[in-house]
Design a protein around this motif. Sequence first.
Motif, short mmCIF file in Angstrom:
data_model
loop_
_atom_site.label_atom_id
_atom_site.label_comp_id
_atom_site.label_asym_id
_atom_site.label_seq_id
_atom_site.Cartn_x
_atom_site.Cartn_y
_atom_site.Cartn_z
N PHE A 156 0.83 -1.20 0.00
CA PHE A 156 0.00 0.00 0.00
C PHE A 156 0.87 1.25 0.00
CE2 PHE A 156 -4.00 -2.20 1.04
CZ PHE A 156 -4.92 -1.35 0.45
N VAL A 202 -7.54 -6.34 2.80
CA VAL A 202 -7.37 -5.09 2.06
C VAL A 202 -8.06 -3.94 2.77
CG1 VAL A 202 -8.03 -3.89 -0.07
CG2 VAL A 202 -7.00 -6.18 -0.18
N SER A 203 -9.27 -4.19 3.29
CA SER A 203 -10.05 -3.12 3.92
C SER A 203 -9.36 -2.57 5.16
CB SER A 203 -11.45 -3.62 4.28
OG SER A 203 -11.39 -4.61 5.29
N THR A 206 -7.35 0.44 3.60
CA THR A 206 -7.91 1.41 2.66
C THR A 206 -8.16 2.77 3.29
OG1 THR A 206 -10.10 0.45 3.07
CG2 THR A 206 -8.92 -0.30 1.11
N GLU A 207 -8.50 2.80 4.57
CA GLU A 207 -8.74 4.09 5.22
C GLU A 207 -7.44 4.88 5.36
OE1 GLU A 207 -10.58 5.92 9.38
OE2 GLU A 207 -10.96 3.82 8.82
N PRO A 210 -6.38 6.28 1.27
CA PRO A 210 -7.64 6.47 0.53
C PRO A 210 -7.46 6.71 -0.96
CG PRO A 210 -7.11 8.43 1.81
CD PRO A 210 -6.15 7.37 2.23
N VAL A 214 -7.47 -0.24 -5.46
CA VAL A 214 -7.08 -1.63 -5.27
C VAL A 214 -7.92 -2.55 -6.15
CG1 VAL A 214 -6.74 -3.50 -3.61
CG2 VAL A 214 -6.50 -1.11 -2.88
#
Length: 272
Positions: A156, A202-203, A206-207, A210, A214
């Motif tokens: 990420f 993944v979640s 993500t925050e 942002p 993905v």
Amino acid sequence: MARTKQSVVVGVDGSESSLEAALWAAAEAERLLLPLRVVLVNNDPTRDPFAKEVVRDIGNTCRRAVSDLEVSEEVTNGHPAEELVHRSASARLIVVGSRGQGAFRETLLGSTSAAVATHASSPVVVVPAPGAATSGPVVVGVDDSTGSRKALRYAFDAADRRRSELVAVQALPNAYFIPGPYDHPDRDELVANAKKRLAEQVSAWTESYPEVVVRQIVSNIPPAQVLREAAQHAQLLVVGHRGLGGFPGLLVGSVARGVLHHPPCPVAVVPG
């Protein structure tokens, strides 16, 4: 006592592969806002003068490629893999070429690169020659292991710095690929569970990232193959030291040999 500033360390040997590794390391050091340290581990002290010339030339090439980059060069004696692994304790990142063919060809051959990637305490990037792509996604192999979670975070971050897409790949569990007389788990159930686990992992990031787009892939082909295919046009492929599920023992078995010995792009190995 003041803490020594971390750096990106690249191991070189005068080969084309190690030059490509140094240029990749220079670009990454610029992204990380860190200095670059060019290191040649020479196992023949009588060749130190020539070794110093090699690292000086490579250092100057990196300076020309990335302006305003802080670059230092060093020649040291010892065993190449052991020395680079030792330096990984204080480095932000170790970078090596996938093959060595220069005047110091014994220093960074594929077996040494794999040894550094296996035992280093920092992430290690193995860079193939010819040069790496500067566009395309970052690809990461994902499972439910601790090493995978750290690899996912690294991926990420890498995608965010490059402003690129992130492709998260999870293979089905080992049982799907192992032939035998026993009944195999239901394929649809395996796929559904794998998609759920992948989405959950993944979640979790993500925050924090942002702006990273993905794409998630659950594959029913062998792990090494799906990673090579997914990373064919990638900027970076990220894997963990150890895996569970679809990516077991990434650095001790066929997956490691398939990915690291024939890397489709630079491969980042993240320790667990």
